[in-house]
Design a protein around this motif. Structure first.
Motif, short mmCIF file in Angstrom:
data_model
loop_
_atom_site.label_atom_id
_atom_site.label_comp_id
_atom_site.label_asym_id
_atom_site.label_seq_id
_atom_site.Cartn_x
_atom_site.Cartn_y
_atom_site.Cartn_z
N GLY A 66 83.78 79.59 -7.10
CA GLY A 66 84.36 78.39 -7.67
C GLY A 66 83.45 77.77 -8.71
N GLU A 67 83.84 76.58 -9.16
CA GLU A 67 83.03 75.86 -10.12
C GLU A 67 83.26 74.36 -9.95
OE1 GLU A 67 84.09 76.89 -14.10
OE2 GLU A 67 86.25 76.71 -13.74
N GLY A 68 82.28 73.58 -10.37
CA GLY A 68 82.36 72.13 -10.28
C GLY A 68 81.14 71.52 -10.93
N LYS A 69 81.31 70.36 -11.56
CA LYS A 69 80.23 69.73 -12.30
C LYS A 69 79.02 69.43 -11.42
CE LYS A 69 83.18 67.59 -15.82
NZ LYS A 69 83.65 66.32 -16.41
N GLN A 70 79.27 69.13 -10.15
CA GLN A 70 78.16 68.79 -9.26
C GLN A 70 77.43 70.02 -8.73
OE1 GLN A 70 81.18 66.24 -7.30
NE2 GLN A 70 79.44 64.97 -6.75
N TYR A 71 78.00 71.20 -8.98
CA TYR A 71 77.40 72.44 -8.47
C TYR A 71 77.34 73.51 -9.55
CZ TYR A 71 78.22 70.22 -3.94
OH TYR A 71 78.24 69.34 -2.87
N PRO A 72 76.53 73.30 -10.57
CA PRO A 72 76.34 74.38 -11.56
C PRO A 72 75.62 75.55 -10.89
CG PRO A 72 74.72 72.63 -11.88
CD PRO A 72 75.68 72.13 -10.84
N ALA A 73 75.65 76.69 -11.55
CA ALA A 73 75.05 77.89 -10.96
C ALA A 73 73.59 77.66 -10.57
CB ALA A 73 75.18 79.06 -11.93
N ALA A 74 72.88 76.90 -11.39
CA ALA A 74 71.46 76.65 -11.12
C ALA A 74 71.23 75.89 -9.82
CB ALA A 74 70.83 75.89 -12.29
N TYR A 75 72.23 75.16 -9.37
CA TYR A 75 72.10 74.39 -8.12
C TYR A 75 71.76 75.32 -6.95
CZ TYR A 75 73.39 71.47 -4.12
OH TYR A 75 73.39 70.79 -2.92
N PHE A 76 72.32 76.51 -6.99
CA PHE A 76 72.17 77.42 -5.86
C PHE A 76 70.85 78.20 -5.90
CE2 PHE A 76 76.70 76.70 -6.51
CZ PHE A 76 77.03 76.18 -5.27
N ASP A 77 70.05 77.97 -6.93
CA ASP A 77 68.73 78.60 -6.97
C ASP A 77 67.86 78.12 -5.81
OD1 ASP A 77 69.47 79.90 -9.25
OD2 ASP A 77 68.42 78.54 -10.63
N ARG A 78 68.12 76.89 -5.36
CA ARG A 78 67.33 76.36 -4.24
C ARG A 78 67.83 76.87 -2.90
NH1 ARG A 78 69.33 70.20 -5.16
NH2 ARG A 78 69.58 71.02 -7.26
N TYR A 79 68.95 77.61 -2.94
CA TYR A 79 69.51 78.21 -1.71
C TYR A 79 69.68 79.70 -1.95
CZ TYR A 79 70.51 73.36 -0.54
OH TYR A 79 70.41 72.01 -0.29
N PRO A 80 68.59 80.45 -1.97
CA PRO A 80 68.66 81.87 -2.33
C PRO A 80 69.48 82.73 -1.39
CG PRO A 80 66.49 81.30 -1.45
CD PRO A 80 67.21 80.02 -1.66
N LYS A 81 69.75 82.21 -0.18
CA LYS A 81 70.54 82.99 0.78
C LYS A 81 72.04 82.78 0.62
CE LYS A 81 66.74 83.11 4.09
NZ LYS A 81 66.28 82.73 5.44
N VAL A 82 72.44 81.87 -0.25
CA VAL A 82 73.86 81.70 -0.58
C VAL A 82 74.23 82.71 -1.65
CG1 VAL A 82 75.56 80.19 -1.67
CG2 VAL A 82 74.03 79.26 0.05
N ALA A 136 67.76 79.43 10.57
CA ALA A 136 67.29 80.69 11.18
C ALA A 136 68.22 81.18 12.27
CB ALA A 136 65.88 80.50 11.73
N ASP A 137 68.93 80.26 12.94
CA ASP A 137 69.85 80.66 14.01
C ASP A 137 71.07 81.39 13.46
OD1 ASP A 137 68.23 79.48 15.92
OD2 ASP A 137 69.31 77.57 15.89
N LEU A 138 71.30 81.29 12.15
CA LEU A 138 72.46 81.92 11.53
C LEU A 138 72.04 83.06 10.60
CD1 LEU A 138 74.39 78.62 10.66
CD2 LEU A 138 74.80 80.14 12.60
N LYS A 139 70.89 83.64 10.87
CA LYS A 139 70.34 84.66 9.97
C LYS A 139 71.19 85.92 9.90
CE LYS A 139 67.19 86.69 13.46
NZ LYS A 139 67.77 85.94 14.59
N ASP A 140 72.06 86.15 10.88
CA ASP A 140 72.91 87.34 10.87
C ASP A 140 74.26 87.09 10.20
OD1 ASP A 140 71.03 88.90 12.20
OD2 ASP A 140 71.69 88.20 14.17
N ILE A 141 74.37 85.96 9.51
CA ILE A 141 75.60 85.63 8.78
C ILE A 141 75.26 85.41 7.31
CG2 ILE A 141 77.48 83.96 8.50
CD1 ILE A 141 77.22 83.31 11.47
N GLU A 142 76.04 86.02 6.43
CA GLU A 142 75.93 85.76 4.99
C GLU A 142 76.93 84.66 4.62
OE1 GLU A 142 74.92 90.25 3.32
OE2 GLU A 142 76.81 89.27 2.81
N PHE A 143 76.52 83.78 3.71
CA PHE A 143 77.41 82.72 3.24
C PHE A 143 77.70 82.93 1.76
CE2 PHE A 143 75.50 80.98 7.04
CZ PHE A 143 76.58 80.37 7.67
#
Length: 321
Positions: A181-197, A170-177
């Motif tokens: 890229g791509e990598g086996k450990q980070y498929p697109a679905a991985y980021f579903d749990r981080y909707p702000k990424v 919440a302290d970084l709410k004014d920053i977008e991240f």
């Protein structure tokens, strides 16, 4: 040119246009790559003597391949990673022979060269890696937020999880991240749990790189990887994009502007990394961060013209007839 690694079609076509002979390796299982190299070595034994042989990387096969080539006047090996104790622990027996027997060893930063010189007890020359000079018109965020991001290989050692955690703070709410890229450990679905990424997936070629850089206010490399001199930071420098990175390998060598190029300890905790991001954002909003100094340093030390001259000296291309 012998290339024993996977690459894009664009890169393959570049080598075909540029080089008289180019051999592309077989990709897949290591024994197949080794077999291909042995067969190619036998073929090359019948060619003429080389004035110089250049190798790079960190594999055991480098020394073996150097034995299979016809005679040559000079062997130059280019070591790309950090050269520190952690990196040295990964050096195999034959790779150590490469580092001892090559006529010239080149590291990509003075810090890396210093660490290698201590353990190898020999001269280590320094030439940075080549990178693309990126000129982009920077855009403003439609939401008025600052945009911090990373592009490159998606592996844990590049700080991907740290960026994801920051996106939920919440302290970084004014920053977008943002991430590319791509990598086996980070498929697109991985980021579903981080909707702000903002996950964009991989990009292709120089146009994709320009588009990514143009959408950022700060490039993040919160790495624990044994970095040499990251090409991504050099590309950011060429564009004038401010960056924040951990103290790995040769990264401090290019931190030329205390405002726009910032280095934090590699062992920084989450709270310390977060504080560095918040301080950077505050200084950008206050107008303290500019894009000028690092563009000038890039032109003088890291541009293609500067590096061609340095390699010409190392390989003896400037000798008078």
């Amino acid at each position: 040119v012998v290339l024993n690694a996977a690459m894009t079609r664009e890169t393959e076509e570049f080598y075909k246009r540029t080089c008289r002979w180019v051999y592309f390796g077989k990709h897949g299982r290591s024994y197949r790559r080794l077999l291909w190299m042995l067969q190619l070595g036998i073929k090359l034994r019948g060619t003429r003597k080389y004035d110089a042989v250049y190798t790079n990387g960190q594999g055991e096969s480098i020394w073996m391949f150097s034995r299979m080539l016809p005679a040559y006047d000079k062997w130059v090996h280019h070591h790309h990673t950090s050269g520190d104790a952690k990196d040295q622990a990964t050096w195999g027996t034959k790779y150590r022979k490469t580092l001892q027997e090559a006529n010239t060893i080149v590291a990509c930063s003075f810090r890396n060269a210093g660490d290698m010189k201590v353990v190898l007890n020999r001269q280590i020359d320094v030439i940075p890696v080549f990178s693309r000079n990126v000129e982009v018109p920077f855009t403003e965020s439609p939401a008025g937020k600052l945009r911090f991001g990373y592009y490159g290989r998606l592996i844990p050692e590049k700080g991907i999880d740290l960026i994801c955690r920051m996106s939920e703070d919440a302290d970084l709410k004014d920053i977008e991240f943002h991430l590319w890229g791509e990598g086996k450990q980070y498929p697109a679905a991985y980021f579903d749990r981080y909707p702000k990424v903002r996950f964009h997936g991989p990009f292709a070629g120089e146009e994709g790189l320009k588009k990514a850089i143009a959408q950022l206010d700060v490039y993040l490399l919160l790495s624990t990887h044994p970095e040499g001199l990251p090409v991504s930071l050099l590309e950011a420098m060429s564009a004038g994009l401010p960056w924040l990175a951990t103290d790995r390998g040769g990264i401090p060598d290019i931190a030329c502007d205390p405002q726009a190029t910032r280095v934090i300890p590699a062992g920084s905790s989450y709270e310390e990394s977060k504080a560095a991001v918040m301080a950077f954002a505050k200084d950008i909003r206050s107008g303290l961060v500019t894009k000028t100094a690092q563009k000038e340093l890039y032109a003088n030390r890291f541009s293609a013209a500067a590096l061609r001259s340095a390699w010409g000296d190392i390989l003896g291309l400037h000798k008078q007839n």
